[in-house]
Scaffold this motif. Structure first.
Motif, PDB file in Angstrom:
ATOM      1  N   LEU A 141     126.042  89.293  -5.519  1.00  0.00           N
ATOM      2  CA  LEU A 141     126.037  88.118  -6.401  1.00  0.00           C
ATOM      3  C   LEU A 141     124.954  87.143  -5.958  1.00  0.00           C
ATOM      4  CD1 LEU A 141     127.754  86.495  -8.631  1.00  0.00           C
ATOM      5  CD2 LEU A 141     128.801  85.374  -6.661  1.00  0.00           C
ATOM      6  N   ARG A 142     124.245  86.585  -6.923  1.00  0.00           N
ATOM      7  CA  ARG A 142     123.260  85.536  -6.657  1.00  0.00           C
ATOM      8  C   ARG A 142     123.624  84.307  -7.481  1.00  0.00           C
ATOM      9  NH1 ARG A 142     120.091  86.059  -2.105  1.00  0.00           N
ATOM     10  NH2 ARG A 142     119.792  88.313  -1.749  1.00  0.00           N
ATOM     11  N   LEU A 143     123.537  83.138  -6.829  1.00  0.00           N
ATOM     12  CA  LEU A 143     123.960  81.880  -7.440  1.00  0.00           C
ATOM     13  C   LEU A 143     122.774  80.950  -7.671  1.00  0.00           C
ATOM     14  CD1 LEU A 143     127.066  81.252  -5.171  1.00  0.00           C
ATOM     15  CD2 LEU A 143     127.142  81.856  -7.597  1.00  0.00           C
ATOM     16  N   THR A 144     122.931  80.066  -8.649  1.00  0.00           N
ATOM     17  CA  THR A 144     121.958  79.000  -8.845  1.00  0.00           C
ATOM     18  C   THR A 144     122.106  77.958  -7.741  1.00  0.00           C
ATOM     19  OG1 THR A 144     123.550  77.936 -10.333  1.00  0.00           O
ATOM     20  CG2 THR A 144     121.836  79.296 -11.339  1.00  0.00           C
ATOM     21  N   THR A 145     121.081  77.120  -7.605  1.00  0.00           N
ATOM     22  CA  THR A 145     121.070  76.143  -6.498  1.00  0.00           C
ATOM     23  C   THR A 145     121.922  74.926  -6.800  1.00  0.00           C
ATOM     24  OG1 THR A 145     118.828  76.858  -5.939  1.00  0.00           O
ATOM     25  CG2 THR A 145     119.585  74.764  -5.008  1.00  0.00           C
ATOM     26  N   ASP A 146     121.761  74.345  -7.974  1.00  0.00           N
ATOM     27  CA  ASP A 146     122.467  73.109  -8.315  1.00  0.00           C
ATOM     28  C   ASP A 146     123.895  73.397  -8.761  1.00  0.00           C
ATOM     29  OD1 ASP A 146     120.254  71.616  -7.703  1.00  0.00           O
ATOM     30  OD2 ASP A 146     119.510  71.545  -9.764  1.00  0.00           O
TER      31      ASP A 146
ATOM     32  N   THR B 143     125.037  84.021 -11.569  1.00  0.00           N
ATOM     33  CA  THR B 143     125.910  83.049 -12.222  1.00  0.00           C
ATOM     34  C   THR B 143     125.697  81.669 -11.618  1.00  0.00           C
ATOM     35  OG1 THR B 143     128.205  82.589 -12.883  1.00  0.00           O
ATOM     36  CG2 THR B 143     127.862  83.421 -10.654  1.00  0.00           C
ATOM     37  N   THR B 144     126.381  80.697 -12.196  1.00  0.00           N
ATOM     38  CA  THR B 144     126.251  79.299 -11.750  1.00  0.00           C
ATOM     39  C   THR B 144     127.447  78.820 -10.952  1.00  0.00           C
ATOM     40  OG1 THR B 144     127.257  78.483 -13.797  1.00  0.00           O
ATOM     41  CG2 THR B 144     124.867  78.756 -13.793  1.00  0.00           C
TER      42      THR B 144
ATOM     43  N   ALA C 222     117.710  83.422  -9.709  1.00  0.00           N
ATOM     44  CA  ALA C 222     118.822  84.242  -9.235  1.00  0.00           C
ATOM     45  C   ALA C 222     118.663  85.694  -9.676  1.00  0.00           C
ATOM     46  CB  ALA C 222     120.146  83.668  -9.756  1.00  0.00           C
ATOM     47  N   VAL C 223     118.184  85.905 -10.899  1.00  0.00           N
ATOM     48  CA  VAL C 223     117.965  87.271 -11.391  1.00  0.00           C
ATOM     49  C   VAL C 223     116.881  87.955 -10.562  1.00  0.00           C
ATOM     50  CG1 VAL C 223     117.090  88.618 -13.341  1.00  0.00           C
ATOM     51  CG2 VAL C 223     118.785  86.818 -13.714  1.00  0.00           C
TER      52      VAL C 223
END
Length: 254
Positions: free
Chosen positions: A178-183, A153-154, A202-203
């Protein structure tokens, strides 16, 4: 010729004493203008009324109204799945509308259109029609048959809520994390290409580092990105809105 004592022609100032200071100089000298020197006298015709700009500079500034926005009362801003900080009265509008619709007989099922499933339990307790939430449907579909799954997710603010929701559904033993986007979410919402690239990263982190065999894209507004990621990633991608629709279809067919 203008008669003596007649009003001056339009666009001209009335005669004044050459030694008499103007408004700004009079104020600097500490003098107060006479009562009849107001630029907005009631006895002046409309076309002769003048606006003194110096007066505006000395007026106090009007207080500004504080509006909600990203990082304030309404959470991370528009274009995202939820706003965890918004007031309870706003979160309660959805359940009330759903109950009114079912009371009128206008619907055969209800779908809670937010990934955090606000009001889902209340709706199920108050109505007899099937009720499905985006988050619950996506998490259950990803974890079907014991599949290890992760979430990409973002929005960092969703991390705690997603973990709690996974535990409440009894899926913690299959949840890889959970994995997050950078920006920041606000920046990505204005740049679809960067959004897609960072969600793909992230995926891949969910798969390669955490061992997930299915990945939920955490957020209803990320549906288009989720569809595009199916062509870019070998892992099974679960988008919340289609998952919720499939869950509703199964319930209606029972």
């Amino acid at each position: 010729m203008r008669r003596r004592g007649a009003d001056p022609p339009r666009g001209t100032d009335p005669p004044r004493d050459a030694d008499q200071p103007r408004g700004a100089a009079r104020r600097r000298a500490g003098e107060r203008p006479p009562a009849d020197a107001s630029p907005h006298r009631a006895d002046q015709p409309q076309h002769l009324r003048r606006h003194d700009r110096d007066d505006d500079r000395h007026r106090p500034a009007r207080p500004r109204r504080r509006l909600p926005g990203p990082g304030r009362d309404r959470g991370p801003g528009p274009g995202h799945a939820h706003r965890p900080g918004r007031p309870a009265r706003r979160r309660a509008r959805g359940p009330r509308r759903g109950l009114r619709a079912t009371a009128r007989g206008d619907c055969a099922a209800l779908l809670v259109g937010a990934f955090g499933d606000p009001g889902l339990a209340e709706l199920r307790a108050a109505t007899d029609v099937p009720v499905v939430g985006l988050g619950e449907a996506a998490l259950r579909e990803a974890a079907a048959d014991g599949t290890p799954f992760g979430v990409a997710t973002t929005t960092p603010l969703l991390a705690g809520a997603i973990a709690a929701r996974v535990a409440a559904l009894g899926l913690a033993d299959r949840y890889t994390g959970l994995r997050l986007t950078t920006d920041a979410p606000e920046r990505l919402s204005a740049d679809p290409e960067s959004l897609l690239d960072q969600l793909e990263q992230a995926v891949r982190a969910c798969v390669e580092r955490d061992g997930a065999r299915a990945v939920v894209i955490g957020g209803g507004p990320l549906g288009e990105a989720a569809e595009a990621l199916r062509d870019r990633c070998a892992v099974r991608i679960v988008a919340p809105i289609p998952a919720a629709c499939r869950a509703l279809t199964r319930l209606l067919r029972q």
